[in-house]
Design an enzyme around this catalytic site. Structure first.
Site, PDB file in Angstrom:
ATOM      1  N   ASP A 133       0.981  -1.200  -0.028  1.00 51.43           N
ATOM      2  CA  ASP A 133      -0.056  -0.019   0.000  1.00 51.43           C
ATOM      3  C   ASP A 133       0.857   1.128   0.157  1.00 51.43           C
ATOM      4  O   ASP A 133       2.046   1.116   0.272  1.00 51.43           O
ATOM      5  CB  ASP A 133      -0.944  -0.053   1.279  1.00 51.43           C
ATOM      6  CG  ASP A 133      -0.152  -0.536   2.448  1.00 51.43           C
ATOM      7  OD1 ASP A 133       0.954   0.045   2.492  1.00 51.43           O
ATOM      8  OD2 ASP A 133      -0.880  -0.901   3.481  1.00 51.43           O
ATOM      9  N   ASP A 173       8.363   3.010  13.880  1.00 51.59           N
ATOM     10  CA  ASP A 173       8.972   1.890  14.315  1.00 51.59           C
ATOM     11  C   ASP A 173      10.240   1.597  14.133  1.00 51.59           C
ATOM     12  O   ASP A 173      11.179   1.661  15.013  1.00 51.59           O
ATOM     13  CB  ASP A 173       7.973   0.921  14.347  1.00 51.59           C
ATOM     14  CG  ASP A 173       7.603   0.443  13.087  1.00 51.59           C
ATOM     15  OD1 ASP A 173       7.961   0.826  11.872  1.00 51.59           O
ATOM     16  OD2 ASP A 173       6.694  -0.448  12.664  1.00 51.59           O
ATOM     17  N   ASP A 203       1.458   4.890   1.757  1.00 50.94           N
ATOM     18  CA  ASP A 203       1.355   5.634   2.947  1.00 50.94           C
ATOM     19  C   ASP A 203       1.736   7.065   2.784  1.00 50.94           C
ATOM     20  O   ASP A 203       2.794   7.106   2.171  1.00 50.94           O
ATOM     21  CB  ASP A 203       1.577   5.070   4.253  1.00 50.94           C
ATOM     22  CG  ASP A 203       1.029   3.665   4.531  1.00 50.94           C
ATOM     23  OD1 ASP A 203      -0.149   3.684   4.276  1.00 50.94           O
ATOM     24  OD2 ASP A 203       1.692   2.794   4.775  1.00 50.94           O
TER      25      ASP A 203
HETATM   26  P1  ATP Z   1       3.170  -2.950   5.043  1.00 48.65           P
HETATM   27  O1  ATP Z   1       2.160  -2.052   4.585  1.00 48.65           O
HETATM   28  O2  ATP Z   1       4.051  -3.316   3.804  1.00 48.65           O
HETATM   29  O3  ATP Z   1       2.612  -4.134   6.006  1.00 48.65           O
HETATM   30  P2  ATP Z   1       4.166  -0.902   6.297  1.00 48.65           P
HETATM   31  O4  ATP Z   1       5.568  -0.473   7.127  1.00 48.65           O
HETATM   32  O5  ATP Z   1       4.015  -0.039   5.406  1.00 48.65           O
HETATM   33  O6  ATP Z   1       4.147  -2.233   5.896  1.00 48.65           O
HETATM   34  P3  ATP Z   1       1.969   0.097   7.889  1.00 48.65           P
HETATM   35  O7  ATP Z   1       1.299  -0.937   8.816  1.00 48.65           O
HETATM   36  O8  ATP Z   1       1.256   0.246   6.526  1.00 48.65           O
HETATM   37  O9  ATP Z   1       3.283  -0.808   7.857  1.00 48.65           O
HETATM   38  O10 ATP Z   1       2.321   1.284   8.490  1.00 48.65           O
HETATM   39  C1  ATP Z   1       3.010   2.448   7.904  1.00 48.65           C
HETATM   40  C2  ATP Z   1       4.045   3.149   8.571  1.00 48.65           C
HETATM   41  O11 ATP Z   1       3.542   3.486   9.824  1.00 48.65           O
HETATM   42  C3  ATP Z   1       5.092   2.077   8.827  1.00 48.65           C
HETATM   43  O12 ATP Z   1       6.150   1.914   7.823  1.00 48.65           O
HETATM   44  C4  ATP Z   1       5.773   2.724  10.119  1.00 48.65           C
HETATM   45  O13 ATP Z   1       6.581   3.830   9.716  1.00 48.65           O
HETATM   46  C5  ATP Z   1       4.263   3.368  10.879  1.00 48.65           C
HETATM   47  N1  ATP Z   1       3.849   2.537  11.879  1.00 48.65           N
HETATM   48  C6  ATP Z   1       2.897   1.611  11.484  1.00 48.65           C
HETATM   49  N2  ATP Z   1       2.675   0.987  12.721  1.00 48.65           N
HETATM   50  C7  ATP Z   1       3.651   1.448  13.605  1.00 48.65           C
HETATM   51  C8  ATP Z   1       3.656   1.302  14.965  1.00 48.65           C
HETATM   52  N3  ATP Z   1       3.214   0.319  15.699  1.00 48.65           N
HETATM   53  N4  ATP Z   1       4.499   2.084  15.704  1.00 48.65           N
HETATM   54  C9  ATP Z   1       5.277   2.953  14.978  1.00 48.65           C
HETATM   55  N5  ATP Z   1       5.210   3.208  13.612  1.00 48.65           N
HETATM   56  C10 ATP Z   1       4.535   2.535  12.870  1.00 48.65           C
HETATM   57 MG    MG Z   2       1.944   0.342   4.374  1.00 53.66          MG
END
Ligand code: ATP
Ligand code: MG
Length: 453
Positions: free
Chosen positions: A75, A155, A77
């Site tokens: 996705d 994170d 963001d």
């Molecule tokens: P994917 O979408 O591939 O599962 P992602 O890293 O993009 O991985 P998301 O859940 O879409 O994960 O979250 C987007 C971003 O928001 C993360 O990359 C991170 O920077 C931040 N993030 C998400 N969850 C947390 C958390 N629990 N604590 C701190 N930052 C977070």
């Molecule tokens: Mg994501």
């Protein structure tokens, strides 16, 4: 794909060797492979409109990480200095969601672009926009800040890379580019504190380690063994989504093994964790289910949460079911009661929504019905909506070494046979074992595990 970046970082890092905390590194467009043609059209629209309205707008998180690794992002963001209200005013298709963590969803057809306002710190301990539990868990986080503040609240370093729509460069405030190159997962800040703030970060560490084949940096890894029980503080409804993400990543088996290694699995599925201690076949069933799920995902075939949860909870269910049967409860009521007891306990950890719990329990019930295939029953069973999932599950148990009296293989033959052959298959069963023995006891017996190579 990361080669160009690597040599760039090396030069930069040599120059910065004396600097302890990583400083902002900026990769200009010429030094990274992220091209606008690969960015979701809707995400581009959001980025441009925010920018043209005078706001900062960046792609951030998994989409940048994955593109730099040559993978397809799940996705897109977006992070901005526009407040959620300002974002919603700019887009007709935008909706503000979450009260405790306010963000905006901008919808483009079936795709949702998540827009997050930069998070920051507050000086006042009583500021109601931020709230923490006594244990340090973040319960509300709605203080807006700068991009620098936002970066250190994310994170992992590899998840804190920002693509600036203004000049198409990538910003790294935390050393994420170096960690990406070294295949290293490093939590930003003090790991123990960051896990206390949000214990789900421990699950995210495992998910990314399995999905990306990255190592956990030592300080990021160490507290997990000691703080795994923090998972008990996470709302069970949120856990449902997180656990699905864990096992639907296409690397479910590795994820499962890592969760067990770090002691996290026990806080997700305690009854299964207990059952593994005395029942090695149960462990093989779950491993087979994970391997099977990974294969289906790699082949683009659908995977249902009901099937996944049916497998993850099966070891605990089987244990209660066998206990009840040993105490004289007949098979079908025993299955019902075992399901009730298990879910009552499980819902304190992970809430399984009814729309998944219901078909999951049908898969379990059918484990008792599928072996009873005499007379006309086989044709009736074949028509049941949940037959396919239940049959797949039966095969899985059979492959793992559970005693199923070859029912799985029989059903395979039955489905492949013509009508004449089907009649013969039914005749070959003889009379119903239930009637013949007069016993209603259908124990889920154990065999030694099948070799797994
Ligand atoms: P994917 O979408 O591939 O599962 P992602 O890293 O993009 O991985 P998301 O859940 O879409 O994960 O979250 C987007 C971003 O928001 C993360 O990359 C991170 O920077 C931040 N993030 C998400 N969850 C947390 C958390 N629990 N604590 C701190 N930052 C977070
Ligand atoms: Mg994501």
């Amino acid at each position: 794909m990361i080669k160009g970046i690597t040599s760039y970082i090396k030069t930069r890092m040599n120059k910065q060797a004396v600097v302890k905390a990583p400083k902002l590194q900026i990769l200009p467009r010429s030094q990274h492979p992220i091209s606008r043609s690969e960015i979701h059209e809707g995400a581009l629209k959001v980025l441009y409109r925010l920018n043209q309205s005078g706001f900062q707008a960046y792609l951030v998180g998994g989409c940048i990480r994955d593109r730099l690794l040559g993978k397809t992002p799940k996705d897109f963001d977006i992070a901005t200095d526009a407040t959620p209200e300002e974002v919603t005013e700019l887009f007709r298709n935008a909706r503000m969601i979450g009260r405790r963590f306010r963000i905006v969803h901008v919808r483009f057809g079936r795709e949702i672009i998540e827009v997050t306002t930069f998070r920051g710190k507050t000086q006042e301990a009583t500021d109601k926009r931020i709230k923490q539990s006594d244990e340090g868990m973040l319960l509300r986080d709605n203080v807006w800040g700068s991009i620098e503040e936002d970066a250190i609240r994310r994170d992992f370093t590899i998840n804190a890379l920002y693509y600036n729509i203004k000049d198409h460069s990538v910003y790294d405030y935390t050393g994420g580019l170096t960690d990406l190159k070294n295949k290293m997962l490093r939590l930003i800040g003090d790991p123990a504190t960051r896990y206390r703030e949000d214990p789900v970060r421990m699950l995210r560490a495992i998910r990314f380690a399995a999905k990306l084949d990255f190592k956990l940096e030592a300080a990021t890894e160490a507290p997990i063994y000691e703080q795994a029980n923090l998972l008990l503080q996470v709302a069970p409804a949120r856990m449902f989504d997180e656990v699905l993400k864990l096992f639907l990543s296409g690397h479910g088996l590795t994820t499962f093994q890592l969760l067990r290694h770090y002691g996290l699995f026990a806080f997700l599925f305690p009854a299964s964790h207990e059952a593994f201690k005395t029942n090695p076949v149960a462990l093989v069933v779950v491993e087979q289910a994970m391997a099977n799920t990974d294969l289906r995902i790699s082949e683009g075939r659908p995977v249902t949460p009901a099937f996944l949860y049916a497998a993850l909870l099966w070891p605990g269910l089987e244990h209660i079911f066998n206990d009840l049967q040993n105490n004289g409860v007949p098979a079908f009521p025993a299955m019902q009661q075992a399901g009730n007891r298990l879910l009552q306990r499980q819902n304190q950890h992970i809430t399984i929504p009814k729309r998944f719990a219901f078909p999951m329990r049908e898969i379990w019930d059918l484990q008792l019905k599928l072996p009873q295939r005499q007379g006309k029953k086989a044709w009736v069973l074949l028509q049941t909506p949940r037959f396919r999932a239940a049959y797949d599950f039966l095969l899985l148990r059979e492959m793992a070494g559970e005693a199923t009296d070859g029912a799985g293989a029989w059903w395979t033959a039955f489905q492949e046979a013509n009508e004449d052959e089907q009649h013969k298959l039914i005749t070959s069963l003889g009379r119903s074992p239930v009637k013949k023995s007069g016993s209603r006891k259908r124990k889920l017996r154990r065999h030694k595990p099948a070799p797994t190579n």
